[in-house]
Design an enzyme around this catalytic site. Sequence first.
Site, mmCIF file in Angstrom:
data_model
loop_
_atom_site.group_PDB
_atom_site.id
_atom_site.type_symbol
_atom_site.label_atom_id
_atom_site.label_comp_id
_atom_site.label_asym_id
_atom_site.label_seq_id
_atom_site.Cartn_x
_atom_site.Cartn_y
_atom_site.Cartn_z
ATOM 1 N N CYS A 1 -29.517 -6.057 -31.123
ATOM 2 C CA CYS A 1 -29.433 -7.528 -31.499
ATOM 3 C C CYS A 1 -29.095 -7.642 -32.838
ATOM 4 O O CYS A 1 -29.330 -6.681 -33.596
ATOM 5 C CB CYS A 1 -30.569 -8.382 -30.969
ATOM 6 S SG CYS A 1 -30.151 -9.917 -30.830
ATOM 7 N N CYS B 1 -27.447 -9.671 -27.318
ATOM 8 C CA CYS B 1 -27.038 -10.961 -28.014
ATOM 9 C C CYS B 1 -25.559 -10.882 -28.295
ATOM 10 O O CYS B 1 -24.802 -9.985 -28.184
ATOM 11 C CB CYS B 1 -27.390 -11.363 -29.292
ATOM 12 S SG CYS B 1 -27.305 -10.373 -30.704
ATOM 13 N N CYS C 1 -19.728 -1.473 -33.900
ATOM 14 C CA CYS C 1 -20.987 -0.612 -33.908
ATOM 15 C C CYS C 1 -20.710 0.789 -34.735
ATOM 16 O O CYS C 1 -19.490 1.280 -34.424
ATOM 17 C CB CYS C 1 -21.430 -0.298 -32.479
ATOM 18 S SG CYS C 1 -22.043 -1.589 -31.647
#
Length: 163
Positions: free
Chosen positions: A7, A85, A93
Amino acid sequence: MNVLFLCTGNSARSILAEAITNSLSVSKGRFRAYSAGSHPKGSVHRLALELLRQLRIPTAGLRSKSWDEFAEREAAVMDFVITVCDQAAGEVCPFWPGQPMTAHWGMPDPAAIEGTEDEKRRAFSDTANMLRRRIELLANLPLDKLDRLSLQSKVRDIGKAPR
């Protein structure tokens, strides 16, 4: 199997997911959960800790941390990386060693709820219940009978389950 829940702030949803996964008897011995954030808040939300204590889920060792810790060479190799989320799902990422399966299990942020203390506590409880249902679905998948593509699909489908 190692599961990393992501998140943005790593103070509520991903922390709840880590603690719930590690405490569920159905997942013990099958999964080890971790959590992290792209922009960690630096502390775990007080209502997340309060709820976990009420549920008698251990909170020792829970901390808000960066996802960079899990992209390092020495980090545990993840089998699954699951965003909880929408903001983290849209971010670029890091490279995850081991090419883990990824999924998005978006849900509302209980820490963003404005209202009375009871309304805020209810939001945390609702989020924890939603996470528990999804984690139980993950833990009950026949991991040894599914090929990688089928497993990836099933893990992603869990995030589409009704809230």
